[in-house]
Design a protein around this motif. Structure first.
Motif, PDB file in Angstrom:
ATOM      1  N   ALA A 130       0.829  -1.387  -0.069  1.00  0.00           N
ATOM      2  CA  ALA A 130      -0.135   0.024  -0.056  1.00  0.00           C
ATOM      3  C   ALA A 130       0.967   1.353   0.171  1.00  0.00           C
ATOM      4  O   ALA A 130       0.523   2.214  -0.373  1.00  0.00           O
ATOM      5  CB  ALA A 130      -1.093   0.105   1.259  1.00  0.00           C
ATOM      6  N   ASP A 131       1.983   1.253   0.584  1.00  0.00           N
ATOM      7  CA  ASP A 131       3.002   2.122   0.547  1.00  0.00           C
ATOM      8  C   ASP A 131       4.517   1.749  -0.088  1.00  0.00           C
ATOM      9  O   ASP A 131       5.450   1.298   0.869  1.00  0.00           O
ATOM     10  CB  ASP A 131       3.154   2.831   2.095  1.00  0.00           C
ATOM     11  CG  ASP A 131       3.826   3.996   2.230  1.00  0.00           C
ATOM     12  OD1 ASP A 131       4.552   4.299   1.015  1.00  0.00           O
ATOM     13  OD2 ASP A 131       3.901   4.610   3.115  1.00  0.00           O
ATOM     14  N   PRO A 132       4.461   1.829  -1.493  1.00  0.00           N
ATOM     15  CA  PRO A 132       5.597   1.267  -2.203  1.00  0.00           C
ATOM     16  C   PRO A 132       6.848   2.045  -1.605  1.00  0.00           C
ATOM     17  O   PRO A 132       7.975   1.414  -1.693  1.00  0.00           O
ATOM     18  CB  PRO A 132       5.364   1.337  -3.341  1.00  0.00           C
ATOM     19  CG  PRO A 132       4.198   1.641  -3.472  1.00  0.00           C
ATOM     20  CD  PRO A 132       3.325   2.109  -2.435  1.00  0.00           C
ATOM     21  N   LEU A 133       6.969   3.260  -1.375  1.00  0.00           N
ATOM     22  CA  LEU A 133       7.909   4.307  -1.050  1.00  0.00           C
ATOM     23  C   LEU A 133       8.488   3.827   0.462  1.00  0.00           C
ATOM     24  O   LEU A 133       9.717   3.404   0.388  1.00  0.00           O
ATOM     25  CB  LEU A 133       7.641   5.900  -1.130  1.00  0.00           C
ATOM     26  CG  LEU A 133       8.896   6.443  -0.861  1.00  0.00           C
ATOM     27  CD1 LEU A 133      10.007   6.342  -1.754  1.00  0.00           C
ATOM     28  CD2 LEU A 133       8.149   7.989  -0.772  1.00  0.00           C
ATOM     29  N   GLU A 134       7.670   3.521   1.350  1.00  0.00           N
ATOM     30  CA  GLU A 134       8.245   3.005   2.673  1.00  0.00           C
ATOM     31  C   GLU A 134       8.815   1.715   2.462  1.00  0.00           C
ATOM     32  O   GLU A 134       9.756   1.143   2.872  1.00  0.00           O
ATOM     33  CB  GLU A 134       6.820   2.930   3.457  1.00  0.00           C
ATOM     34  CG  GLU A 134       7.132   2.781   4.989  1.00  0.00           C
ATOM     35  CD  GLU A 134       8.251   3.736   5.439  1.00  0.00           C
ATOM     36  OE1 GLU A 134       8.132   4.789   4.954  1.00  0.00           O
ATOM     37  OE2 GLU A 134       9.243   3.174   6.127  1.00  0.00           O
ATOM     38  N   ARG A 135       8.234   0.815   1.449  1.00  0.00           N
ATOM     39  CA  ARG A 135       8.775  -0.634   1.353  1.00  0.00           C
ATOM     40  C   ARG A 135      10.274  -0.456   0.958  1.00  0.00           C
ATOM     41  O   ARG A 135      10.944  -1.062   1.044  1.00  0.00           O
ATOM     42  CB  ARG A 135       7.715  -1.164   0.419  1.00  0.00           C
ATOM     43  CG  ARG A 135       8.165  -2.730   0.047  1.00  0.00           C
ATOM     44  CD  ARG A 135       7.166  -3.547   0.880  1.00  0.00           C
ATOM     45  NE  ARG A 135       7.690  -4.977   0.666  1.00  0.00           N
ATOM     46  CZ  ARG A 135       8.572  -5.496   1.553  1.00  0.00           C
ATOM     47  NH1 ARG A 135       9.017  -5.145   2.393  1.00  0.00           N
ATOM     48  NH2 ARG A 135       9.028  -6.905   1.147  1.00  0.00           N
ATOM     49  N   VAL A 136      10.351   0.519  -0.306  1.00  0.00           N
ATOM     50  CA  VAL A 136      11.581   0.773  -0.764  1.00  0.00           C
ATOM     51  C   VAL A 136      12.718   1.006   0.219  1.00  0.00           C
ATOM     52  O   VAL A 136      13.708   0.536   0.187  1.00  0.00           O
ATOM     53  CB  VAL A 136      11.327   1.740  -2.075  1.00  0.00           C
ATOM     54  CG1 VAL A 136      13.083   2.179  -2.322  1.00  0.00           C
ATOM     55  CG2 VAL A 136      10.945   1.052  -3.258  1.00  0.00           C
ATOM     56  N   ARG A 137      12.143   2.071   1.239  1.00  0.00           N
ATOM     57  CA  ARG A 137      13.119   2.409   2.079  1.00  0.00           C
ATOM     58  C   ARG A 137      13.839   1.376   3.007  1.00  0.00           C
ATOM     59  O   ARG A 137      14.681   1.498   3.399  1.00  0.00           O
ATOM     60  CB  ARG A 137      12.359   3.626   2.915  1.00  0.00           C
ATOM     61  CG  ARG A 137      12.295   4.808   2.090  1.00  0.00           C
ATOM     62  CD  ARG A 137      12.324   6.184   3.194  1.00  0.00           C
ATOM     63  NE  ARG A 137      12.128   7.252   2.463  1.00  0.00           N
ATOM     64  CZ  ARG A 137      10.999   8.118   2.011  1.00  0.00           C
ATOM     65  NH1 ARG A 137       9.826   7.546   2.665  1.00  0.00           N
ATOM     66  NH2 ARG A 137      11.190   9.371   1.455  1.00  0.00           N
TER      67      ARG A 137
END
Ligand code: S3P
Length: 178
Positions: A130-137
């Motif tokens: 749901a939050d790909p940017l957080e996942r990438v981080r």
């Protein structure tokens, strides 16, 4: 001390490992080997399908095995997937005369590039969130300690693949490895 006889490209998804790797291989007159492509060829299915059918742990085992098999060759540029470093591999166990290179990229730029290529969750199963940017981080934080062990760090943002490949090619020619 000896000169590099192979390059292994480290870096997160979308850092440009395949694009830069191909250019670099041309500049050096070496062969380019892409671990994901070799896995897909051998298994006859796509990486997302392998993740779906077998799960991440099984994929990591296959990835580690294929990469360690390919990396023994010389005059090659090898591009494993960005998560190779989170599997059962050992950077210290790479053959001598291997130049490891970290292609550096920020989480925001990663997301921009994978989104431009379509739905990130479809092409990159680990970014299904749901939050790909957080996942990438989160993934990048976990992997960075290993990426940091690369002998050469190269910035990729706002630079063309050719510029990046050229910088690495010069390092291969100039650098003497322990
Ligand atoms: C992965 C990166 C992908 C591919 C798989 C897992 C990862 O390769 O191996 O989707 O865990 O970072 P690229 O780095 O070439 O995108």
């Amino acid at each position: 001390m000896s000169a590099a006889r192979r390059v292994v490209l480290l870096g997160f998804m979308a850092a440009g490992k395949t694009t830069v790797g191909r250019e670099l291989a041309v500049l050096l007159g070496w062969r380019f080997l892409d671990v994901d492509q070799e896995i897909e060829r051998r298994r006859g299915r796509s990486i997302p399908d392998i993740f779906r059918e077998m799960g991440e742990a099984a994929f990591r085992a296959i990835e580690a095995e294929v990469a360690s098999e390919l990396v023994v060759d010389s005059e090659i540029v090898l591009a494993p997937g960005g998560g190779w470093v989170s599997g059962p591999m050992d950077l210290e166990a790479l053959p001598p005369e291997t130049l490891t290179v970290w292609l550096r990229i920020s989480p925001e730029e990663i997301l921009r590039r994978v989104s431009a290529a379509g739905d990130p969750g479809e092409t990159r199963p680990l970014l299904r969130s749901a939050d790909p940017l957080e996942r990438v981080r989160t993934l990048l934080n976990a992997r960075e300690p290993i990426y940091r062990k690369a002998a050469l760090w190269v910035e990729t943002e706002a630079r063309s693949p050719h510029e990046i490949a050229d910088e690495i090619a010069r390092a291969v020619r100039d650098l003497e490895l322990d």
